[in-house]
Design a protein around this motif. Structure first.
Motif, short mmCIF file in Angstrom:
data_model
loop_
_atom_site.label_atom_id
_atom_site.label_comp_id
_atom_site.label_asym_id
_atom_site.label_seq_id
_atom_site.Cartn_x
_atom_site.Cartn_y
_atom_site.Cartn_z
N LYS A 372 0.80 -1.22 0.00
CA LYS A 372 0.00 0.00 0.00
C LYS A 372 0.83 1.27 0.00
N GLU A 400 -2.57 -7.64 -1.63
CA GLU A 400 -2.22 -6.31 -1.16
C GLU A 400 -2.11 -6.28 0.36
N ARG A 407 -2.95 -1.97 10.25
CA ARG A 407 -4.31 -1.68 9.78
C ARG A 407 -4.49 -2.08 8.32
N TYR A 408 -3.39 -2.26 7.62
CA TYR A 408 -3.50 -2.62 6.21
C TYR A 408 -3.32 -4.11 5.96
N SER A 410 -5.45 -7.40 5.99
CA SER A 410 -6.72 -8.09 6.19
C SER A 410 -6.51 -9.57 5.95
#
Ligand code: SF4
Lengths: 436, 437
Positions: A372, A400, A407-408, A410
């Motif tokens: 990201k 990604e 937080r990035y 998932s």
């Protein structure tokens, strides 16, 4: 008031092979050395991993402090999330490279290193590779903070895909006229080219074994994971140990360990022990995610997926393409080293490299981990993926995540894509058999 | 006969497809996904088995063939009666459960009157049940929870008023019970229920079985065919927690690709907009996935987003599309961020923009995002198939057609009325292949 805290279940201790334990020891030793550098009267240079001039810094008795490595360590130790938020509080945008924010946040919180001791202020900021503009901005911020000198060593981008004589003489001139005199002045140590030659000779020795280890992944099953495991393997050579006897020893030791695994027909060691059957061989492009490193890795080894080659393990040099530090051409080889860094290569070169890896390592396909907050790696990745797919006929996939911003990440999303990808490979292998 | 089951556990609904040896779909079932995936999977596959029975009945009764013009009517009546029987059974369960709730402390003080009220309410529910399943009766939903819930509220209100007791206590007992009942798939032997449904019909209308033959006997012979569950494959976003073992799980991306291929063999590009994610999938001439892209960790532009908008506007999800269709001047909305959606919406409303224009703009924003995901996966190739819940939304479809045309020219766009079953269909085919291979 009584606060009731439930029992915390710690995940089982990760299994490490001897080389990993040794590597960890080296990293710790380095942090201790950094923390006490000022007491010993040693000067500290902050510099980045790609194209770092460790051997040169050693000529001036300087210790190197690598901000990216600090960010990575903080990511692995789950500290980076708080630091990133701290930096955002200070006004840094959500889109900024999270290495930078982790570093800024760590400074704001007292600059405590991963070993729990304060990191020393740098005496000089040595920017020896500018392929990523973020590096420049990063050091501008640090310069304001530490009010110390910044040396900029400009590396030309390989826009045409080749290194020219002019590029090298341009860089050697910078070394002679700017970098070395400044380092002499800051450190108070006179430059001795024979000392540099000696360090470079040692570098080359470690580099030989390092390359041997990475290429051992050509075996089936691969005795190493060249991405997740590779992260550990590149630590000493890309960091503060290149040019030292420690590095030579480490890679000798690692090589022997890998030789042992090959002899026993074993696959890589994972945090959960030896990997089961090798089902998928992948080439991975892009940096890994550090905040969920173990969980991320597990998604691979649980499915029997091993990474046989990765571009990320070449961010600190593309040794497997033949480059070695050369004591006979000391300054020239420092220049070549910087020019050869993976992210300094243009897209066609990167595509060629990935294509070669897929062929040479007999991989099932290419996986891209798009970061990201890192534009240097991410720009053009989709194009690269298409091209490699076209040339090799092997399936590719795209996930990604982020470097050190939890937080990035998932997990469900990444797992979904990975499993789809593995099944895609399976389906391709079955060919049209099942399509009746 | 051998059957192959595919189950797609989505974030909002769970779908099941039953396939036979000839690759023909013989049954489909759907239910709302609950916190308990295992139950959702059981209920959906039970529904698919019921549907499969009707397929077998249709075959046995030669529905659609010349000279069998009454058989369709007979089957329709049978279905209504069967559903009614099932509804009544679940109603019994609900009533019992409600009464059990009354033993809790919080109801102690008024347990007597509450019991009384429940008796009356359930008596009325039972009384009107037949009319809910009468020929031509319209039901908003087929889920027990929805039907029973809305009718219970109506009667509870009246009864509470008549008896002078607190309505919220009555509703409380219901709320506590419905989840329990819902998580208990209807029990009992299916064949037995079918037989009771036939008997009920014959009792109500002795002419029901007149005509082309002895319908009751034909049904009986169809019931004799055993539906053997040969292999099952599960898919869907809840995959991580799926109640199946690993070898029975396939990624939903592969299942959607294969399912779309089975519906439209010419398909090369698939767009699936589900509740939690949007996927652009490229497949080859055999339905094998060549490439895919999906939204990142953020659910922007997925079905969820429409859910938020509907809540924000105080509307039903299904009303959004039709309202948006009334707009000819869609607003320019760029953010598909679920977090910002509410604020942006309120902002624009307060600026006096029309609801339909805002909604049309929102639909466009979702599709714009989907187009970007598709293009990252390799663009649109003829034929293009749109699946997932949002494919039912006409405003979204309108925008999609427009944007595909603008970006890729004339391509065939397929939208199957059964598109919600695409993933389950692919899964059932994987199940069939697992055995055939
Ligand atoms: S290359 Fe990427 S990770 Fe490294 S500094 Fe630049 S943006 Fe950050």
């Amino acid at each position: 008031m009584t606060v009731i805290v439930g029992p915390k279940t710690k995940p089982p201790e990760a299994i490490k092979d001897a080389s990993m334990a040794r590597q960890k020891q080296m990293v710790n030793a380095h942090y201790d050395r950094l923390a006490s550098a000022k007491e010993r009267g040693e000067k500290v240079a902050a510099t980045f991993v790609p194209g770092n001039l460790n051997e040169l810094l050693m000529c001036f008795d300087m210790v190197n402090n690598l901000p990216e490595v600090n960010a990575i360590q903080n990511g692995l130790r789950r500290q980076s999330g708080g630091y990133v938020m701290e930096a955002e509080k200070l006004g840094h945008s959500e889109d900024v490279c999270t290495y930078v924010k982790s570093d800024i946040g760590m400074m704001a919180k007292g600059n405590i290193g991963p070993n729990g001791k304060p990191l020393p202020d740098p005496d000089v900021l040595l920017l020896s590779y500018t392929g990523c503009f973020t590096f420049m901005k990063w050091f501008e911020l640090l310069r304001r903070q530490y009010k110390c000198e910044t040396i900029m060593f400009q590396t030309p981008y390989l826009a045409d895909g080749r290194i020219t004589k002019d590029m090298i003489s341009y860089m050697v001139k910078q070394l002679r006229q700017d970098v070395i005199p400044k380092l002499e002045r800051i450190s108070g140590v006179k430059f001795d080219i024979d000392r540099l030659r000696e360090y470079l000779r040692k570098s080359a020795k470690a580099e030989d074994d390092h390359v041997w280890v990475l290429q051992s992944a050509k075996h089936k099953p691969s005795p190493i994971d060249a991405y997740f495991g590779g992260i550990y393997y590149i630590g000493p050579i890309f960091g503060a140990f290149r040019g030292t006897d420690d590095a030579i020893e480490y890679y000798k030791f690692l090589r022997a360990e890998v030789e042992g695994r090959i002899a026993q027909g074993k696959g890589p060691v994972t945090p959960d022990g030896d990997m089961g059957q090798e089902r998928y061989r992948l080439v991975v492009e892009g940096p890994p995610n550090y905040t969920n490193f173990r969980q991320f890795w597990k998604m691979f080894y649980d499915e029997g997926a091993v990474v046989v080659a990765s571009s990320y393990t070449k961010v600190g040099g593309t040794y497997d393409y033949g480059f070695r530090h050369d004591p006979d051409r000391p300054l020239e080889s420092l220049a070549e080293y910087c020019l050869n860094v993976y992210t300094n290569r243009n897209l066609p070169m990167r595509v060629d490299m990935l294509e070669n890896y897929i062929n040479e390592y007999q991989a099932d396909g290419l996986l891209i981990n798009s970061i990201k907050s890192c534009n240097s790696f991410s720009a053009g990745q989709l194009l690269m993926m298409r091209e490699v797919e076209k040339r090799t006929g092997k399936p590719a996939a795209f996930i990604e995540t982020d470097l050190v911003d939890p937080r990035y990440f998932s997990a469900a999303n990444v797992k979904n894509r990975l499993e789809s990808y593995f099944q895609m490979i399976e389906q391709k292998r079955a060919g049209f058999r099942g399509a009746a | 006969m051998r059957t192959f089951v595919g189950i797609d556990l989505g974030s909002t609904t769970t779908k099941a497809v039953l396939m036979d040896d000839n690759k023909e779909v013989i049954g489909r079932g759907i239910t709302n996904s609950r916190s308990n995936y295992a139950t959702a999977a059981r209920v959906a596959s039970e529904e698919a088995r019921i549907d499969a029975r009707f397929t077998l009945f249709r075959r046995a009764l030669h529905v659609g063939e010349a000279g069998h013009e009454h058989s369709a009517e007979f089957l329709a009546a049978l279905e209504r009666n069967f559903r009614l029987i099932q509804f009544l059974e679940q109603l019994d369960d609900l009533e019992e459960t409600c009464h059990r709730q009354l033993e809790a402390d919080r109801f102690k003080s008024i347990a007597g009157p509450l019991q009384e009220a429940l008796h009356v309410i359930f008596a009325r529910l039972r009384q009107e049940a037949a009319s809910l399943y009468a020929p031509g009766a319209k039901r908003k939903s087929d889920f027990f929870r929805d039907i029973a819930g809305s009718r219970f509220h109506v009667h509870a209100e009246a009864v509470a008023r008549e008896m002078g007791i607190a309505l919220d206590m009555v509703l409380n007992a219901y709320d506590k019970s419905i989840i329990e009942v819902e998580n208990r798939p209807p029990g009992g032997d299916l064949s037995d229920k079918f037989r009771r449904a036939v008997a009920r019909m014959l009792a109500a209308d002795s002419h029901a079985a007149d005509g082309e033959g002895d319908f009751a006997a034909m049904i009986e012979s169809a019931l004799g065919i055993e539906l053997e569950e040969t292999y099952l494959v599960g898919t869907g976003y809840g995959r991580v927690t799926l109640p199946f073992s690993k070898e029975h799980i396939r990624s939903e991306i592969l299942c959607h690709g294969l399912g779309a291929h089975m519906m439209y063999p010419g398909t090369r590009t698939v767009l699936d907009i589900g509740g939690q994610d949007t996927k652009g999938i490229q497949i080859d001439g055999h339905g094998i996935v060549e490439n895919f892209q999906m939204n990142d960790r953020c659910a922007a532009g997925c079905g969820r987003y429409l859910g938020y908008i509907a809540d924000e506007m105080n509307m039903g999800l299904h009303e959004l599309g039709p309202l948006a269709m009334q707009s000819n001047r869609p607003a320019r909305i760029n953010s598909t961020c679920t977090v910002f959606a509410g604020a942006e919406l309120r902002d624009r409303l307060s600026l006096g923009e029309k609801r339909e224009d805002i909604l049309a703009g929102l639909h466009r924003a979702i599709i714009l995002r989907a187009i970007s995901i598709i293009s990252r996966s390799g663009g649109v190739t003829d034929q293009f198939t749109f699946t997932g819940g949002v494919a039912k939304n006409e405003a979204a479809v309108r925008e999609l057609r427009k944007l595909i045309q603008e970006n890729y020219g004339e391509v065939t766009i397929n939208i199957n009325p059964d598109s919600i079953y695409t993933g389950a269909l692919g899964a059932s085919e994987f199940a069939r292949r697992a055995v055939a291979a």
